[in-house]
Design a protein around this motif. Structure first.
Motif, mmCIF file in Angstrom:
data_model
loop_
_atom_site.group_PDB
_atom_site.id
_atom_site.type_symbol
_atom_site.label_atom_id
_atom_site.label_comp_id
_atom_site.label_asym_id
_atom_site.label_seq_id
_atom_site.Cartn_x
_atom_site.Cartn_y
_atom_site.Cartn_z
ATOM 1 N N HIS A 76 -7.650 3.205 8.684
ATOM 2 C CA HIS A 76 -7.092 3.998 7.589
ATOM 3 C C HIS A 76 -6.042 3.139 6.888
ATOM 4 N N ASP A 77 -6.026 3.163 5.561
ATOM 5 C CA ASP A 77 -4.950 2.501 4.827
ATOM 6 C C ASP A 77 -4.581 3.341 3.615
ATOM 7 N N ALA A 78 -3.503 2.961 2.937
ATOM 8 C CA ALA A 78 -2.964 3.758 1.838
ATOM 9 C C ALA A 78 -3.604 3.474 0.485
ATOM 10 N N SER A 79 -4.458 2.482 0.401
ATOM 11 C CA SER A 79 -5.067 2.136 -0.882
ATOM 12 C C SER A 79 -6.300 2.995 -1.150
ATOM 13 N N PRO A 80 -6.400 3.550 -2.356
ATOM 14 C CA PRO A 80 -7.590 4.324 -2.697
ATOM 15 C C PRO A 80 -8.766 3.440 -3.120
ATOM 16 N N VAL A 81 -8.546 2.149 -3.281
ATOM 17 C CA VAL A 81 -9.572 1.231 -3.769
ATOM 18 C C VAL A 81 -10.617 0.995 -2.672
ATOM 19 N N ARG A 82 -11.867 1.216 -3.036
ATOM 20 C CA ARG A 82 -12.974 1.007 -2.087
ATOM 21 C C ARG A 82 -13.190 -0.489 -1.882
ATOM 22 N N PRO A 83 -13.434 -0.898 -0.646
ATOM 23 C CA PRO A 83 -13.734 -2.315 -0.419
ATOM 24 C C PRO A 83 -15.090 -2.664 -1.022
ATOM 25 N N ARG A 84 -15.214 -3.895 -1.491
ATOM 26 C CA ARG A 84 -16.464 -4.342 -2.091
ATOM 27 C C ARG A 84 -17.013 -5.518 -1.301
ATOM 28 N N MET A 113 -9.369 9.813 1.480
ATOM 29 C CA MET A 113 -8.537 10.792 2.180
ATOM 30 C C MET A 113 -7.851 11.705 1.167
ATOM 31 N N GLU A 114 -7.705 12.982 1.518
ATOM 32 C CA GLU A 114 -7.084 13.959 0.618
ATOM 33 C C GLU A 114 -5.657 13.584 0.247
ATOM 34 N N ARG A 115 -4.922 13.055 1.190
ATOM 35 C CA ARG A 115 -3.512 12.714 0.953
ATOM 36 C C ARG A 115 -3.337 11.315 0.385
ATOM 37 N N GLY A 116 -4.420 10.701 -0.027
ATOM 38 C CA GLY A 116 -4.382 9.356 -0.575
ATOM 39 C C GLY A 116 -4.869 8.341 0.437
ATOM 40 N N GLY A 117 -5.295 7.236 -0.090
ATOM 41 C CA GLY A 117 -5.815 6.193 0.782
ATOM 42 C C GLY A 117 -7.263 6.425 1.150
ATOM 43 N N LYS A 118 -7.703 5.661 2.129
ATOM 44 C CA LYS A 118 -9.100 5.762 2.539
ATOM 45 C C LYS A 118 -9.215 5.437 4.019
ATOM 46 N N LYS A 119 -10.390 5.757 4.531
ATOM 47 C CA LYS A 119 -10.740 5.441 5.912
ATOM 48 C C LYS A 119 -12.074 4.715 5.844
ATOM 49 N N VAL A 120 -12.149 3.548 6.480
ATOM 50 C CA VAL A 120 -13.413 2.828 6.591
ATOM 51 C C VAL A 120 -13.881 3.017 8.017
#
Length: 125
Positions: A76-84, A113-120
């Motif tokens: 999990h990290d705070a960036s909403p940017v999807r890895p490419r 994630m609802e609160r921001g960021g993403k989970k890979v």
């Protein structure tokens, strides 16, 4: 197992050690993790944590779970940017990690994630 890791280059190495120790240690689970799967999981963790600490704001959280013969890794990290994933190139030193993760994992998902960021999430079967 779940750990918070700071935004520093050493976090990838720390994540590898934590993952390996968790997967080889005897647990109260019925499924034993093979040496090959431990190696694959530690490589996946290293790549995902490296990406998170390099590209996201702040540190990241690592979660590793073993269930039903599968190893699931989540970062999990705070960036909403999807890895490419980039095309493999012998000229570039970076950019091959996500492609490697996709080769080793049965399934790879990027979850906003609802609160921001993403989970890979990478599932190794």
């Amino acid at each position: 197992m779940e750990y918070a890791l700071p935004q520093e280059a050493a976090s990838a190495g720390r994540a590898r050690k934590l993952t390996s120790a968790f997967l080889v240690r005897p647990h109260r689970r019925k499924t034993e993790v093979s040496a090959e799967r431990v190696d694959d999981a530690t490589l996946v963790v290293s790549e995902l944590v490296s990406n998170a600490v390099q590209h996201a704001r702040g540190g990241c959280r690592l979660r590793v779970e073993v269930s039903g013969g599968r190893v699931t890794v989540e970062v999990h990290d705070a960036s909403p940017v999807r890895p490419r994933a980039r095309r493999a190139s012998t000229e570039r030193e970076h950019g091959r990690g996500l492609a490697m993760v996709r080769q080793l994992a049965h399934r790879v998902e990027v979850i906003r994630m609802e609160r921001g960021g993403k989970k890979v999430r990478a599932v190794l079967a």
